[in-house]
Write a protein that holds these residues in place. Structure first.
Motif, PDB file in Angstrom:
ATOM      1  N   LEU A   5      -2.737   0.075  -1.540  1.00 46.06           N
ATOM      2  CA  LEU A   5      -4.385  -0.316  -1.427  1.00 46.06           C
ATOM      3  C   LEU A   5      -4.654  -0.996  -3.105  1.00 46.06           C
ATOM      4  O   LEU A   5      -4.517  -0.739  -4.341  1.00 46.06           O
ATOM      5  CB  LEU A   5      -5.184   0.512  -1.418  1.00 46.06           C
ATOM      6  N   LEU A  50     -10.788  -4.852  -1.302  1.00 40.72           N
ATOM      7  CA  LEU A  50      -9.739  -4.183  -0.609  1.00 40.72           C
ATOM      8  C   LEU A  50      -8.794  -5.371  -0.675  1.00 40.72           C
ATOM      9  O   LEU A  50      -8.876  -5.833   0.871  1.00 40.72           O
ATOM     10  CB  LEU A  50     -10.272  -2.925  -0.026  1.00 40.72           C
ATOM     11  N   LEU A  52      -4.884  -5.634   0.962  1.00 40.93           N
ATOM     12  CA  LEU A  52      -3.981  -4.747   1.102  1.00 40.93           C
ATOM     13  C   LEU A  52      -2.039  -4.943   0.547  1.00 40.93           C
ATOM     14  O   LEU A  52      -1.913  -6.361   1.477  1.00 40.93           O
ATOM     15  CB  LEU A  52      -3.535  -4.031   3.132  1.00 40.93           C
ATOM     16  N   THR A  54       2.335  -5.362   1.276  1.00 38.59           N
ATOM     17  CA  THR A  54       2.822  -4.243   2.396  1.00 38.59           C
ATOM     18  C   THR A  54       4.426  -5.498   2.048  1.00 38.59           C
ATOM     19  O   THR A  54       4.287  -6.681   1.362  1.00 38.59           O
ATOM     20  CB  THR A  54       2.718  -4.600   3.308  1.00 38.59           C
ATOM     21  N   GLN A 163     -13.448  -1.815   3.567  1.00 40.91           N
ATOM     22  CA  GLN A 163     -12.866  -1.130   3.799  1.00 40.91           C
ATOM     23  C   GLN A 163     -11.531  -2.268   5.396  1.00 40.91           C
ATOM     24  O   GLN A 163     -12.188  -3.098   5.700  1.00 40.91           O
ATOM     25  CB  GLN A 163     -13.049  -0.184   5.242  1.00 40.91           C
ATOM     26  N   ASP A 166      -8.871   2.330   8.854  1.00 42.73           N
ATOM     27  CA  ASP A 166      -8.696   3.203   8.130  1.00 42.73           C
ATOM     28  C   ASP A 166      -8.959   3.177   7.028  1.00 42.73           C
ATOM     29  O   ASP A 166      -8.355   4.036   6.362  1.00 42.73           O
ATOM     30  CB  ASP A 166      -7.843   4.320   8.638  1.00 42.73           C
ATOM     31  N   TRP A 167      -8.318   2.200   6.268  1.00 43.41           N
ATOM     32  CA  TRP A 167      -7.570   1.686   4.713  1.00 43.41           C
ATOM     33  C   TRP A 167      -8.951   1.645   3.980  1.00 43.41           C
ATOM     34  O   TRP A 167      -9.896   1.003   4.087  1.00 43.41           O
ATOM     35  CB  TRP A 167      -6.976   1.365   3.984  1.00 43.41           C
ATOM     36  N   THR A 168      -9.484   2.741   2.986  1.00 43.34           N
ATOM     37  CA  THR A 168     -10.703   2.101   2.244  1.00 43.34           C
ATOM     38  C   THR A 168     -10.015   2.266   0.876  1.00 43.34           C
ATOM     39  O   THR A 168      -9.698   2.643   0.288  1.00 43.34           O
ATOM     40  CB  THR A 168     -11.855   3.012   1.716  1.00 43.34           C
ATOM     41  N   TRP A 177      -4.362   0.355  -8.512  1.00 42.16           N
ATOM     42  CA  TRP A 177      -3.733   0.168  -6.925  1.00 42.16           C
ATOM     43  C   TRP A 177      -3.313   1.614  -6.685  1.00 42.16           C
ATOM     44  O   TRP A 177      -3.173   2.000  -7.772  1.00 42.16           O
ATOM     45  CB  TRP A 177      -2.905  -0.658  -6.408  1.00 42.16           C
ATOM     46  N   ILE A 180       0.499   3.792  -0.344  1.00 39.57           N
ATOM     47  CA  ILE A 180       0.622   5.127   0.459  1.00 39.57           C
ATOM     48  C   ILE A 180       1.193   5.306   1.523  1.00 39.57           C
ATOM     49  O   ILE A 180       2.776   4.093   0.858  1.00 39.57           O
ATOM     50  CB  ILE A 180      -0.712   5.340   0.865  1.00 39.57           C
TER      51      ILE A 180
END
Length: 180
Positions: A5, A50, A52, A54, A163, A166-168, A177, A180
């Motif tokens: 994040l 935000l 993301l 990955t 957001q 569910d990630w904020t 950063w 998680i």
């Protein structure tokens, strides 16, 4: 699987290299020293918030692909004083050049108290009111939130994605950063 994040600052490219021929701009590589991760979606150069990242291609597709309708919530400072009709238009969907948007969830909010200052600051005009909206969309068209607010007469001055699903951004400062 890695999931990062990142609170993308204003003016940072959502990629690890800058291929422009002009002056070099800040990129993700200036902030994230973690090999093998890639952004799941994008934020414009002039948007914050935000992002993301990955190393999981399936998760990346699930977050970024519009067919999954992943909710994305933005805090947006707009120019003007939104009338109920403008907000209702956003809730029904707005006609843009590339077609109708899906309905958005939108509400007027107080200016966020613990929000970091933007660099450069948002222009302020004494004679023109502004306010903050919280807007949730389930698509990801190019500059969609900015185009939607402009279409109802409320140009965006500042845009922060707060957001995704569910990630904020809670507890993550600009340029920082958390994995998680």
């Amino acid at each position: 699987m890695a999931l990062i994040l990142f609170n993308k600052p204003y003016g940072v490219l959502c990629q690890f290299t800058d291929e422009s021929t002009g002056p070099k701009r800040p990129t993700l590589a200036d902030y994230i020293k973690r090999p093998g991760v890639y952004p799941a979606g994008r934020l414009d150069l002039d948007s914050e918030g935000l992002l993301l990242l990955t190393d999981d291609g399936q998760l990346q597709a699930r977050i970024a692909n519009p067919r999954y309708k992943t909710p994305k919530t933005y805090l947006t400072q707009v120019e003007g004083d939104p009338q109920p009709g403008a907000l209702e238009s956003l809730r029904r969907g707005v006609k843009l050049k590339d077609g109708m948007t899906l309905p958005a969830e939108v509400k007027r909010i107080d200016p966020p108290a613990d929000l970091w200052p933007r660099d450069p600051p948002v222009r302020f005009r004494k004679s023109v009111p502004d306010c903050w909206l919280q807007l949730t969309i389930r698509e990801g068209r190019n500059r969609q939130v900015r185009r939607m607010t402009a279409a109802v007469g409320l140009p965006t001055l500042r845009l922060i994605r707060w957001q995704i699903a569910d990630w904020t951004l809670d507890g993550i400062a600009p340029g920082e950063w958390r994995e998680i």
